[in-house]
Write a protein that holds these residues in place. Structure first.
Motif, PDB file in Angstrom:
ATOM      1  N   LEU A 111     -31.702 -57.668 -25.705  1.00  0.00           N
ATOM      2  CA  LEU A 111     -31.526 -58.403 -24.884  1.00  0.00           C
ATOM      3  C   LEU A 111     -32.288 -59.612 -24.506  1.00  0.00           C
ATOM      4  O   LEU A 111     -31.947 -60.365 -23.752  1.00  0.00           O
ATOM      5  CB  LEU A 111     -30.937 -57.546 -23.702  1.00  0.00           C
ATOM      6  N   THR A 112     -33.644 -59.514 -24.983  1.00  0.00           N
ATOM      7  CA  THR A 112     -34.609 -60.732 -24.781  1.00  0.00           C
ATOM      8  C   THR A 112     -34.322 -61.977 -25.634  1.00  0.00           C
ATOM      9  O   THR A 112     -34.792 -62.927 -25.379  1.00  0.00           O
ATOM     10  CB  THR A 112     -35.915 -60.356 -24.859  1.00  0.00           C
ATOM     11  N   ARG A 113     -33.392 -61.602 -26.792  1.00  0.00           N
ATOM     12  CA  ARG A 113     -33.160 -62.871 -27.532  1.00  0.00           C
ATOM     13  C   ARG A 113     -31.747 -63.181 -27.923  1.00  0.00           C
ATOM     14  O   ARG A 113     -31.676 -63.999 -28.631  1.00  0.00           O
ATOM     15  CB  ARG A 113     -33.864 -62.298 -28.932  1.00  0.00           C
ATOM     16  N   LEU A 114     -30.845 -62.805 -27.004  1.00  0.00           N
ATOM     17  CA  LEU A 114     -29.401 -63.141 -27.059  1.00  0.00           C
ATOM     18  C   LEU A 114     -29.313 -64.549 -26.941  1.00  0.00           C
ATOM     19  O   LEU A 114     -29.701 -65.214 -25.716  1.00  0.00           O
ATOM     20  CB  LEU A 114     -28.666 -62.472 -26.094  1.00  0.00           C
ATOM     21  N   THR A 115     -28.609 -65.377 -27.742  1.00  0.00           N
ATOM     22  CA  THR A 115     -28.094 -66.873 -27.398  1.00  0.00           C
ATOM     23  C   THR A 115     -26.825 -66.574 -26.654  1.00  0.00           C
ATOM     24  O   THR A 115     -26.269 -65.458 -26.385  1.00  0.00           O
ATOM     25  CB  THR A 115     -27.613 -67.181 -28.901  1.00  0.00           C
ATOM     26  N   ALA A 116     -26.354 -67.632 -26.183  1.00  0.00           N
ATOM     27  CA  ALA A 116     -25.328 -67.780 -25.236  1.00  0.00           C
ATOM     28  C   ALA A 116     -24.031 -66.898 -25.935  1.00  0.00           C
ATOM     29  O   ALA A 116     -23.140 -66.148 -25.269  1.00  0.00           O
ATOM     30  CB  ALA A 116     -24.923 -68.960 -24.589  1.00  0.00           C
ATOM     31  N   ALA A 117     -23.882 -67.281 -27.048  1.00  0.00           N
ATOM     32  CA  ALA A 117     -22.649 -66.826 -27.957  1.00  0.00           C
ATOM     33  C   ALA A 117     -22.894 -65.221 -28.083  1.00  0.00           C
ATOM     34  O   ALA A 117     -21.781 -64.487 -28.019  1.00  0.00           O
ATOM     35  CB  ALA A 117     -22.162 -67.548 -29.260  1.00  0.00           C
ATOM     36  N   GLN A 118     -24.028 -64.991 -28.349  1.00  0.00           N
ATOM     37  CA  GLN A 118     -24.308 -63.379 -28.553  1.00  0.00           C
ATOM     38  C   GLN A 118     -24.056 -62.664 -27.359  1.00  0.00           C
ATOM     39  O   GLN A 118     -23.426 -61.616 -27.204  1.00  0.00           O
ATOM     40  CB  GLN A 118     -25.579 -63.260 -29.166  1.00  0.00           C
ATOM     41  N   GLY A 119     -24.540 -63.377 -26.391  1.00  0.00           N
ATOM     42  CA  GLY A 119     -24.473 -62.554 -24.952  1.00  0.00           C
ATOM     43  C   GLY A 119     -23.030 -62.467 -24.640  1.00  0.00           C
ATOM     44  O   GLY A 119     -22.479 -61.222 -24.192  1.00  0.00           O
ATOM     45  N   GLU A 120     -22.042 -63.455 -24.830  1.00  0.00           N
ATOM     46  CA  GLU A 120     -20.569 -63.137 -24.649  1.00  0.00           C
ATOM     47  C   GLU A 120     -20.165 -61.985 -25.321  1.00  0.00           C
ATOM     48  O   GLU A 120     -19.397 -61.094 -24.735  1.00  0.00           O
ATOM     49  CB  GLU A 120     -19.836 -64.507 -24.880  1.00  0.00           C
ATOM     50  N   ALA A 121     -20.508 -62.038 -26.716  1.00  0.00           N
ATOM     51  CA  ALA A 121     -19.896 -61.107 -27.683  1.00  0.00           C
ATOM     52  C   ALA A 121     -20.393 -59.684 -27.261  1.00  0.00           C
ATOM     53  O   ALA A 121     -19.793 -58.485 -27.114  1.00  0.00           O
ATOM     54  CB  ALA A 121     -20.431 -61.122 -29.073  1.00  0.00           C
ATOM     55  N   TYR A 122     -21.634 -59.452 -26.751  1.00  0.00           N
ATOM     56  CA  TYR A 122     -22.389 -58.420 -26.289  1.00  0.00           C
ATOM     57  C   TYR A 122     -21.478 -57.913 -24.910  1.00  0.00           C
ATOM     58  O   TYR A 122     -21.250 -56.561 -24.978  1.00  0.00           O
ATOM     59  CB  TYR A 122     -23.936 -58.599 -25.925  1.00  0.00           C
ATOM     60  N   ARG A 123     -21.334 -58.648 -23.975  1.00  0.00           N
ATOM     61  CA  ARG A 123     -20.667 -58.242 -22.815  1.00  0.00           C
ATOM     62  C   ARG A 123     -19.181 -58.134 -23.060  1.00  0.00           C
ATOM     63  O   ARG A 123     -18.710 -56.831 -22.443  1.00  0.00           O
ATOM     64  CB  ARG A 123     -20.496 -59.078 -21.780  1.00  0.00           C
ATOM     65  N   ARG A 124     -18.487 -58.437 -24.007  1.00  0.00           N
ATOM     66  CA  ARG A 124     -17.213 -58.353 -24.488  1.00  0.00           C
ATOM     67  C   ARG A 124     -17.117 -56.854 -25.256  1.00  0.00           C
ATOM     68  O   ARG A 124     -16.176 -55.943 -25.231  1.00  0.00           O
ATOM     69  CB  ARG A 124     -16.544 -59.154 -25.167  1.00  0.00           C
ATOM     70  N   GLU A 125     -17.931 -56.514 -26.161  1.00  0.00           N
ATOM     71  CA  GLU A 125     -17.906 -55.708 -27.207  1.00  0.00           C
ATOM     72  C   GLU A 125     -18.635 -54.346 -26.862  1.00  0.00           C
ATOM     73  O   GLU A 125     -18.500 -53.249 -27.567  1.00  0.00           O
ATOM     74  CB  GLU A 125     -18.051 -56.342 -28.466  1.00  0.00           C
ATOM     75  N   VAL A 126     -19.695 -54.349 -26.205  1.00  0.00           N
ATOM     76  CA  VAL A 126     -20.852 -53.341 -26.087  1.00  0.00           C
ATOM     77  C   VAL A 126     -20.771 -52.582 -24.829  1.00  0.00           C
ATOM     78  O   VAL A 126     -20.904 -51.530 -24.870  1.00  0.00           O
ATOM     79  CB  VAL A 126     -22.297 -53.916 -26.510  1.00  0.00           C
ATOM     80  N   ILE A 127     -20.526 -53.430 -23.755  1.00  0.00           N
ATOM     81  CA  ILE A 127     -20.796 -52.722 -22.412  1.00  0.00           C
ATOM     82  C   ILE A 127     -19.351 -52.847 -21.652  1.00  0.00           C
ATOM     83  O   ILE A 127     -18.697 -54.051 -21.927  1.00  0.00           O
ATOM     84  CB  ILE A 127     -21.835 -53.420 -21.588  1.00  0.00           C
TER      85      ILE A 127
END
Length: 289
Positions: A75-91
Motif C-alpha cells: 500500500l505504500t507504492r500503489l498508483t492511483a489506478a492500482q488504488g482504485e482496483a485495490y479498493r474495488r477488488e480486495v477490500i
C-alpha cells in the motif's frame, strides 16, 4: 500469497498529517498482522490512531513511513489506478453510518448489485445479491428502498453491499454505533457467521463491548501503537479474557494503565530477569539483584 504469510502485515507504521499549522503524529511505529479469514477488533480512545489505521488499510491515505501489505499489495507504492482496483477488488468497507454505503434511490437488491457492475453477467450479479440478502434476513425486502427499512435492516444491507465483491478483507468502522444493544448483537452474530461462510477476514473498529464474543481477538491501540491483545473464551456463559502485552520489533511495550498506577511507575523503572521471567518495579523501590 504464500502459505503462512499474513493477509494483512503492518510493520513500523508511521503516519503524520497536518492540522492547521501543526504536524500530528497519528501512528508511531504500529505493528499488526491479520491472518486470512481472521476477525480482529481494534479498540482505543479517541485520537489513538484507529481511524488513521483504517484509512491507510483502505488505501485512501499513504503512510509516512513503515510497511503495509494487504493480500500481497504494497500500500505504500500503489498508483492511483492500482488504488482504485485495490479498493474495488480486495477490500470491502462498512461505514459507521449505513447510509454512506447505500444509494437511497435504489432498491435493496440494486444496492447490492452496484459494486458488481462490470464484474460478471447480470444473472450472476442477481444470484450473488439474492444470496447475500437471504443470508442477512433481507430476502423479503429486496424491492424496498433504504428509507423503507429499519436501522438494523439498513445496517445489514450496508454489510451486504460491502461484501458483494467477496473481498479478502472487510474494514468496518463502528458497525453497531447507531444500533440499540439487542439489534447490535444480532447484527454482529450475522456478520460473524457470514464472514466465516465467505472466508473473509475483517478488522472492526468499535467501542461496542459485545464485539468480544464475535471476534478472534481484540487489539488495543494506545498513543499510535498496538499495546495489548486479548483473546476471549466463553465458559458457562461468561467471557474469560487472556490479555497479553505486545512487544514491538524495537523491544518496546506499553504496560496496561491500571498496572502503572497500581505500582506507581513513573518515567524510569527497574527491570530485572528472574528465572525466565521479567520483573519491573518502581525506581524508588529496592534495587533488584
Amino acid at each position: 500469497m504464500s502459505a503462512g504469510v499474513p493477509l494483512v502485515q503492518v510493520e513500523g507504521l508511521v503516519h503524520i498529517y497536518k492540522a492547521a499549522d501543526l504536524e500530528v503524529v497519528a501512528l508511531q511505529g504500529l505493528d499488526l498482522t491479520v491472518a486470512a479469514g481472521e476477525t480482529v477488533a481494534v479498540v482505543g480512545r479517541s485520537g489513538s490512531g484507529k481511524t488513521t489505521l483504517m484509512n491507510v488499510l483502505a488505501g485512501v491515505e499513504r503512510p509516512s513511513a513503515g510497511r503495509v501489505t494487504v493480500a500481497g499489495h504494497d500500500l505504500t507504492r500503489l498508483t492511483a489506478a492500482q488504488g482504485e482496483a485495490y479498493r474495488r477488488e480486495v477490500i470491502g468497507y462498512l461505514w459507521q453510518h449505513a447510509n454512506a454505503n447505500l444509494l437511497p434511490e435504489l432498491s435493496a437488491e440494486q444496492n447490492v448489485q452496484m459494486p458488481m457492475i462490470g464484474s460478471g453477467a447480470a444473472r450472476q450479479r442477481a444470484d450473488q445479491a439474492g444470496r447475500l440478502l437471504a443470508a442477512l434476513g433481507l430476502e423479503h425486502h429486496a424491492s424496498r428502498k433504504p428509507a423503507q427499512l429499519t436501522g438494523g435492516e439498513n445496517q445489514r444491507l450496508a454489510l451486504a453491499v460491502a461484501l458483494a465483491n467477496r473481498p479478502a478483507l472487510l474494514l468496518a468502522d463502528e458497525p453497531t454505533a447507531e444500533l440499540d444493544g439487542v439489534t447490535a448483537r444480532l447484527v454482529l452474530a450475522d456478520l460473524s457467521r457470514l464472514l466465516q461462510e465467505l472466508e473473509t477476514a475483517a478488522i472492526l473498529v468499535t467501542h461496542d463491548r459485545q464485539v468480544a464474543r464475535f471476534v478472534d481477538r481484540v487489539v488495543q491501540i494506545r498513543d499510535g501503537r498496538t499495546s495489548t491483545e486479548t483473546r476471549y473464551v466463553e465458559h458457562e456463559g461468561d467471557l474469560i479474557a487472556d490479555e497479553v502485552v505486545i512487544l514491538d520489533r524495537a523491544g518496546r511495550l506499553q504496560l496496561p494503565r491500571h498496572l502503572i498506577e497500581e505500582l506507581g511507575l513513573r518515567e524510569r523503572v527497574r527491570v530485572h530477569s528472574d528465572g525466565g521471567s521479567l520483573r519491573i518495579s518502581p525506581l524508588n523501590g529496592p534495587a533488584l539483584r
